[in-house]
Design a protein around this motif. Structure first.
Motif, PDB file in Angstrom:
ATOM      1  N   PHE A 135       0.835  -1.205   0.000  1.00 32.84           N
ATOM      2  CA  PHE A 135       0.000   0.000   0.000  1.00 32.84           C
ATOM      3  C   PHE A 135       0.862   1.244   0.000  1.00 32.84           C
ATOM      4  O   PHE A 135       0.602   2.206  -0.732  1.00 32.84           O
ATOM      5  N   THR A 136       1.895   1.251   0.838  1.00 33.27           N
ATOM      6  CA  THR A 136       2.768   2.416   0.981  1.00 33.27           C
ATOM      7  C   THR A 136       3.406   2.801  -0.349  1.00 33.27           C
ATOM      8  O   THR A 136       3.388   3.979  -0.743  1.00 33.27           O
ATOM      9  N   LEU A 137       3.968   1.840  -1.051  1.00 37.94           N
ATOM     10  CA  LEU A 137       4.643   2.137  -2.309  1.00 37.94           C
ATOM     11  C   LEU A 137       3.663   2.571  -3.390  1.00 37.94           C
ATOM     12  O   LEU A 137       3.923   3.538  -4.117  1.00 37.94           O
ATOM     13  N   ILE A 138       2.526   1.874  -3.488  1.00 41.72           N
ATOM     14  CA  ILE A 138       1.525   2.255  -4.494  1.00 41.72           C
ATOM     15  C   ILE A 138       1.000   3.657  -4.202  1.00 41.72           C
ATOM     16  O   ILE A 138       0.901   4.503  -5.094  1.00 41.72           O
ATOM     17  N   TYR A 139       0.675   3.930  -2.940  1.00 38.65           N
ATOM     18  CA  TYR A 139       0.143   5.244  -2.565  1.00 38.65           C
ATOM     19  C   TYR A 139       1.165   6.339  -2.838  1.00 38.65           C
ATOM     20  O   TYR A 139       0.827   7.395  -3.378  1.00 38.65           O
ATOM     21  N   ALA A 140       2.424   6.108  -2.465  1.00 41.85           N
ATOM     22  CA  ALA A 140       3.457   7.122  -2.654  1.00 41.85           C
ATOM     23  C   ALA A 140       3.659   7.434  -4.134  1.00 41.85           C
ATOM     24  O   ALA A 140       3.784   8.600  -4.521  1.00 41.85           O
ATOM     25  N   VAL A 141       3.673   6.412  -4.974  1.00 40.22           N
ATOM     26  CA  VAL A 141       3.848   6.625  -6.410  1.00 40.22           C
ATOM     27  C   VAL A 141       2.652   7.378  -6.987  1.00 40.22           C
ATOM     28  O   VAL A 141       2.804   8.367  -7.722  1.00 40.22           O
ATOM     29  N   VAL A 142       1.441   6.941  -6.654  1.00 41.11           N
ATOM     30  CA  VAL A 142       0.232   7.573  -7.193  1.00 41.11           C
ATOM     31  C   VAL A 142       0.114   9.021  -6.706  1.00 41.11           C
ATOM     32  O   VAL A 142      -0.175   9.933  -7.488  1.00 41.11           O
ATOM     33  N   PHE A 143       0.350   9.254  -5.418  1.00 44.96           N
ATOM     34  CA  PHE A 143       0.232  10.608  -4.868  1.00 44.96           C
ATOM     35  C   PHE A 143       1.276  11.539  -5.472  1.00 44.96           C
ATOM     36  O   PHE A 143       0.962  12.677  -5.846  1.00 44.96           O
ATOM     37  N   THR A 144       2.509  11.082  -5.583  1.00 44.06           N
ATOM     38  CA  THR A 144       3.568  11.911  -6.165  1.00 44.06           C
ATOM     39  C   THR A 144       3.268  12.201  -7.634  1.00 44.06           C
ATOM     40  O   THR A 144       3.448  13.336  -8.096  1.00 44.06           O
ATOM     41  N   LEU A 145       2.803  11.203  -8.360  1.00 45.84           N
ATOM     42  CA  LEU A 145       2.417  11.404  -9.755  1.00 45.84           C
ATOM     43  C   LEU A 145       1.267  12.405  -9.868  1.00 45.84           C
ATOM     44  O   LEU A 145       1.274  13.277 -10.737  1.00 45.84           O
ATOM     45  N   PHE A 146       0.301  12.305  -8.976  1.00 48.63           N
ATOM     46  CA  PHE A 146      -0.822  13.242  -8.958  1.00 48.63           C
ATOM     47  C   PHE A 146      -0.334  14.676  -8.730  1.00 48.63           C
ATOM     48  O   PHE A 146      -0.742  15.598  -9.437  1.00 48.63           O
ATOM     49  N   ILE A 147       0.552  14.868  -7.750  1.00 48.96           N
ATOM     50  CA  ILE A 147       1.107  16.200  -7.468  1.00 48.96           C
ATOM     51  C   ILE A 147       1.842  16.728  -8.702  1.00 48.96           C
ATOM     52  O   ILE A 147       1.683  17.892  -9.085  1.00 48.96           O
ATOM     53  N   TYR A 148       2.621  15.874  -9.342  1.00 51.26           N
ATOM     54  CA  TYR A 148       3.358  16.291 -10.531  1.00 51.26           C
ATOM     55  C   TYR A 148       2.409  16.694 -11.654  1.00 51.26           C
ATOM     56  O   TYR A 148       2.570  17.751 -12.271  1.00 51.26           O
ATOM     57  N   LEU A 149       1.431  15.852 -11.940  1.00 49.64           N
ATOM     58  CA  LEU A 149       0.513  16.122 -13.042  1.00 49.64           C
ATOM     59  C   LEU A 149      -0.324  17.372 -12.805  1.00 49.64           C
ATOM     60  O   LEU A 149      -0.486  18.205 -13.706  1.00 49.64           O
ATOM     61  N   VAL A 150      -0.848  17.522 -11.596  1.00 52.58           N
ATOM     62  CA  VAL A 150      -1.716  18.666 -11.316  1.00 52.58           C
ATOM     63  C   VAL A 150      -0.928  19.973 -11.264  1.00 52.58           C
ATOM     64  O   VAL A 150      -1.275  20.939 -11.937  1.00 52.58           O
ATOM     65  N   PHE A 151       0.129  19.997 -10.480  1.00 51.14           N
ATOM     66  CA  PHE A 151       0.828  21.262 -10.268  1.00 51.14           C
ATOM     67  C   PHE A 151       1.831  21.587 -11.373  1.00 51.14           C
ATOM     68  O   PHE A 151       1.885  22.715 -11.836  1.00 51.14           O
ATOM     69  N   ASN A 152       2.635  20.614 -11.782  1.00 50.07           N
ATOM     70  CA  ASN A 152       3.638  20.911 -12.807  1.00 50.07           C
ATOM     71  C   ASN A 152       3.027  21.029 -14.192  1.00 50.07           C
ATOM     72  O   ASN A 152       3.282  22.004 -14.902  1.00 50.07           O
ATOM     73  N   LEU A 153       2.259  20.039 -14.589  1.00 49.86           N
ATOM     74  CA  LEU A 153       1.701  20.051 -15.941  1.00 49.86           C
ATOM     75  C   LEU A 153       0.413  20.863 -16.026  1.00 49.86           C
ATOM     76  O   LEU A 153       0.229  21.635 -16.962  1.00 49.86           O
ATOM     77  N   GLY A 154      -0.481  20.684 -15.060  1.00 53.24           N
ATOM     78  CA  GLY A 154      -1.771  21.370 -15.109  1.00 53.24           C
ATOM     79  C   GLY A 154      -1.677  22.860 -14.821  1.00 53.24           C
ATOM     80  O   GLY A 154      -2.177  23.680 -15.587  1.00 53.24           O
ATOM     81  N   PHE A 155      -1.051  23.222 -13.706  1.00 56.89           N
ATOM     82  CA  PHE A 155      -0.981  24.631 -13.301  1.00 56.89           C
ATOM     83  C   PHE A 155       0.351  25.295 -13.636  1.00 56.89           C
ATOM     84  O   PHE A 155       0.540  26.482 -13.401  1.00 56.89           O
ATOM     85  N   SER A 156       1.303  24.542 -14.143  1.00 55.36           N
ATOM     86  CA  SER A 156       2.664  25.044 -14.474  1.00 55.36           C
ATOM     87  C   SER A 156       3.339  25.688 -13.258  1.00 55.36           C
ATOM     88  O   SER A 156       3.979  26.729 -13.367  1.00 55.36           O
TER      89      SER A 156
END
Length: 161
Positions: A135-156
């Motif tokens: 759970f820890t590894l899956i959650y960490a990967v998904v959450f970090t990917l979400f932060i990257y996609l939303v803030f870096n790609l979505g909001f720049s």
């Protein structure tokens, strides 16, 4: 004099925390609520203002709830409360270490340092809350990917300290 119950005390602490961050946001000239650029994107203080006000409102609701409860217990030092307090302090310590690590590594690795620190913080928090490694590894990967996609790609938004 009427004693404050646990919910009322927690609500007051939440309201104080929200007020602290609201004042800190308001006194920082770089954090404006309204757009300061030509593209109409909200200012850097948009989320801090909204979150601070929401924390104050929710804390106030908790105070009201605590004062209305007639049969609710006061704060007691049970083994469960002691464990929760320990977890709370370790969580705060983890966030402080996260911020320090990000501040130290950001000049060298830029936005990648933030993403790596978020990933490590998520692993730390999930193990602190006794989650399985899977759970820890899956959650960490998904959450970090979400932060990257939303803030870096979505909001720049780049997290360069």
């Amino acid at each position: 004099m009427k004693k404050l119950k646990a919910d009322a005390i927690a609500g007051l602490l939440c309201m104080a925390l929200g007020a602290f961050f609201l004042i800190m946001t308001a006194t920082n000239h770089q954090l404006s609520f309204i757009a300061t650029t030509s593209d109409g994107v909200p200012g850097g203080g948009f989320f801090p203002y909204i979150l601070s006000v929401l924390i104050i409102i929710m804390g106030g609701a908790l105070v009201v709830r605590g004062l209305r409860q007639a049969d609710k217990q006061y704060v007691q030092w049970t083994p469960e409360n002691k464990k929760n307090l320990k977890i709370m302090f370790l969580t705060v310590a983890g966030i402080v270490v996260f911020l320090i690590a990000w501040k130290i590594t950001a000049p060298y690795f830029g936005n990648n340092a933030f993403m790596a620190c978020v990933f490590l913080l998520e692993i730390y928090l999930n193990k602190l809350f006794e989650r399985s490694w899977k759970f820890t590894l899956i959650y960490a990967v998904v959450f970090t990917l979400f932060i990257y996609l939303v803030f870096n790609l979505g909001f720049s938004i780049l997290f360069n300290a």
